[in-house]
Design a protein around this motif. Structure first.
Motif, PDB file in Angstrom:
ATOM      1  N   TYR A  47       0.830  -1.205   0.000  1.00  0.00           N
ATOM      2  CA  TYR A  47       0.000   0.000   0.000  1.00  0.00           C
ATOM      3  C   TYR A  47       0.867   1.258   0.000  1.00  0.00           C
ATOM      4  O   TYR A  47       0.624   2.192  -0.762  1.00  0.00           O
ATOM      5  CB  TYR A  47      -0.931  -0.007   1.220  1.00  0.00           C
ATOM      6  CG  TYR A  47      -1.727   1.254   1.376  1.00  0.00           C
ATOM      7  CD1 TYR A  47      -2.852   1.470   0.600  1.00  0.00           C
ATOM      8  CD2 TYR A  47      -1.353   2.228   2.298  1.00  0.00           C
ATOM      9  CE1 TYR A  47      -3.584   2.636   0.730  1.00  0.00           C
ATOM     10  CE2 TYR A  47      -2.074   3.389   2.431  1.00  0.00           C
ATOM     11  CZ  TYR A  47      -3.195   3.594   1.651  1.00  0.00           C
ATOM     12  OH  TYR A  47      -3.909   4.734   1.781  1.00  0.00           O
ATOM     13  N   ILE A  48       1.886   1.289   0.836  1.00  0.00           N
ATOM     14  CA  ILE A  48       2.759   2.465   0.912  1.00  0.00           C
ATOM     15  C   ILE A  48       3.523   2.659  -0.393  1.00  0.00           C
ATOM     16  O   ILE A  48       3.644   3.782  -0.893  1.00  0.00           O
ATOM     17  CB  ILE A  48       3.714   2.337   2.111  1.00  0.00           C
ATOM     18  CG1 ILE A  48       2.917   2.457   3.411  1.00  0.00           C
ATOM     19  CG2 ILE A  48       4.816   3.385   2.062  1.00  0.00           C
ATOM     20  CD1 ILE A  48       3.704   2.121   4.656  1.00  0.00           C
ATOM     21  N   LEU A  65       2.628   1.647  -3.421  1.00  0.00           N
ATOM     22  CA  LEU A  65       1.705   2.111  -4.451  1.00  0.00           C
ATOM     23  C   LEU A  65       1.301   3.562  -4.223  1.00  0.00           C
ATOM     24  O   LEU A  65       1.133   4.321  -5.177  1.00  0.00           O
ATOM     25  CB  LEU A  65       0.465   1.224  -4.489  1.00  0.00           C
ATOM     26  CG  LEU A  65       0.667  -0.168  -5.066  1.00  0.00           C
ATOM     27  CD1 LEU A  65      -0.618  -0.978  -4.952  1.00  0.00           C
ATOM     28  CD2 LEU A  65       1.109  -0.089  -6.510  1.00  0.00           C
ATOM     29  N   LYS A  66       1.146   3.953  -2.992  1.00  0.00           N
ATOM     30  CA  LYS A  66       0.784   5.333  -2.691  1.00  0.00           C
ATOM     31  C   LYS A  66       1.893   6.289  -3.114  1.00  0.00           C
ATOM     32  O   LYS A  66       1.631   7.391  -3.581  1.00  0.00           O
ATOM     33  CB  LYS A  66       0.504   5.467  -1.197  1.00  0.00           C
ATOM     34  CG  LYS A  66      -0.124   6.765  -0.809  1.00  0.00           C
ATOM     35  CD  LYS A  66      -0.525   6.753   0.646  1.00  0.00           C
ATOM     36  CE  LYS A  66      -1.154   8.061   1.023  1.00  0.00           C
ATOM     37  NZ  LYS A  66      -1.501   8.128   2.423  1.00  0.00           N
ATOM     38  N   LEU A  67       3.145   5.857  -2.960  1.00  0.00           N
ATOM     39  CA  LEU A  67       4.264   6.698  -3.375  1.00  0.00           C
ATOM     40  C   LEU A  67       4.433   6.732  -4.896  1.00  0.00           C
ATOM     41  O   LEU A  67       4.849   7.741  -5.451  1.00  0.00           O
ATOM     42  CB  LEU A  67       5.554   6.210  -2.729  1.00  0.00           C
ATOM     43  CG  LEU A  67       5.648   6.398  -1.209  1.00  0.00           C
ATOM     44  CD1 LEU A  67       6.916   5.741  -0.687  1.00  0.00           C
ATOM     45  CD2 LEU A  67       5.612   7.871  -0.856  1.00  0.00           C
ATOM     46  N   LEU A  75       1.994   6.074  -7.386  1.00  0.00           N
ATOM     47  CA  LEU A  75       0.881   6.606  -8.164  1.00  0.00           C
ATOM     48  C   LEU A  75       0.702   8.083  -7.868  1.00  0.00           C
ATOM     49  O   LEU A  75       0.574   8.482  -6.715  1.00  0.00           O
ATOM     50  CB  LEU A  75      -0.401   5.842  -7.848  1.00  0.00           C
ATOM     51  CG  LEU A  75      -0.377   4.360  -8.204  1.00  0.00           C
ATOM     52  CD1 LEU A  75      -1.652   3.695  -7.753  1.00  0.00           C
ATOM     53  CD2 LEU A  75      -0.188   4.183  -9.697  1.00  0.00           C
ATOM     54  N   ALA A 126      -2.671   9.334  -6.010  1.00  0.00           N
ATOM     55  CA  ALA A 126      -2.970   8.779  -4.698  1.00  0.00           C
ATOM     56  C   ALA A 126      -2.340   9.580  -3.561  1.00  0.00           C
ATOM     57  O   ALA A 126      -2.484   9.229  -2.417  1.00  0.00           O
ATOM     58  CB  ALA A 126      -2.488   7.334  -4.633  1.00  0.00           C
ATOM     59  N   ARG A 127      -1.656  10.668  -3.862  1.00  0.00           N
ATOM     60  CA  ARG A 127      -0.965  11.428  -2.815  1.00  0.00           C
ATOM     61  C   ARG A 127      -1.902  12.347  -2.053  1.00  0.00           C
ATOM     62  O   ARG A 127      -1.559  12.828  -1.001  1.00  0.00           O
ATOM     63  CB  ARG A 127       0.139  12.273  -3.435  1.00  0.00           C
ATOM     64  CG  ARG A 127       1.247  11.434  -3.981  1.00  0.00           C
ATOM     65  CD  ARG A 127       2.309  12.311  -4.564  1.00  0.00           C
ATOM     66  NE  ARG A 127       3.176  11.488  -5.396  1.00  0.00           N
ATOM     67  CZ  ARG A 127       4.455  11.606  -5.435  1.00  0.00           C
ATOM     68  NH1 ARG A 127       5.049  12.525  -4.739  1.00  0.00           N
ATOM     69  NH2 ARG A 127       5.176  10.822  -6.193  1.00  0.00           N
ATOM     70  N   GLY A 128      -3.049  12.601  -2.574  1.00  0.00           N
ATOM     71  CA  GLY A 128      -3.941  13.538  -1.911  1.00  0.00           C
ATOM     72  C   GLY A 128      -3.777  14.921  -2.510  1.00  0.00           C
ATOM     73  O   GLY A 128      -2.908  15.172  -3.345  1.00  0.00           O
TER      74      GLY A 128
END
Length: 70
Positions: free
Chosen positions: A47-48, A50-52, A54, A57-59
Motif C-alpha cells: 500500500y505504501i 503504491l501510494k508513493l 501513483l 494517490a498522494r492527496g
C-alpha cells in the motif's frame, strides 16, 4: 498366521493411515496460517509503495485547490 499377528498388522496399517491424514491436515493448516501472516505483513508495505508511485494517490496539495476570487 494367527489372530494376534493379523490384528497387529491391521492396527499398524490403520495407525499409519491415520497418522498420514493428521500430518497432511496439520501441513495444510500451517500453510494457510503462513499465507495469512505474510498477507497481513506485506499488505501495508505494498500500500505504501503504491501510494508513493501513483501520482493521483498522494492527496490534494495546496497548489491543487481552486483559488478564491478577491
Amino acid at each position: 498366521m494367527n489372530k494376534s499377528t493379523l490384528n497387529f498388522w491391521i492396527l499398524f496399517i490403520v495407525s499409519i493411515i491415520i497418522s498420514v491424514l493428521i500430518i497432511s491436515v496439520f501441513v495444510k493448516v500451517l500453510k494457510i496460517a503462513l499465507f495469512v501472516i505474510l498477507v497481513l505483513v506485506l499488505a501495508p508495505i505494498v500500500y505504501i509503495v503504491l501510494k508513493l508511485l501513483l501520482p493521483g494517490a498522494r492527496g490534494k496539495s495546496e497548489d491543487d485547490k481552486l483559488k478564491s476570487r478577491p
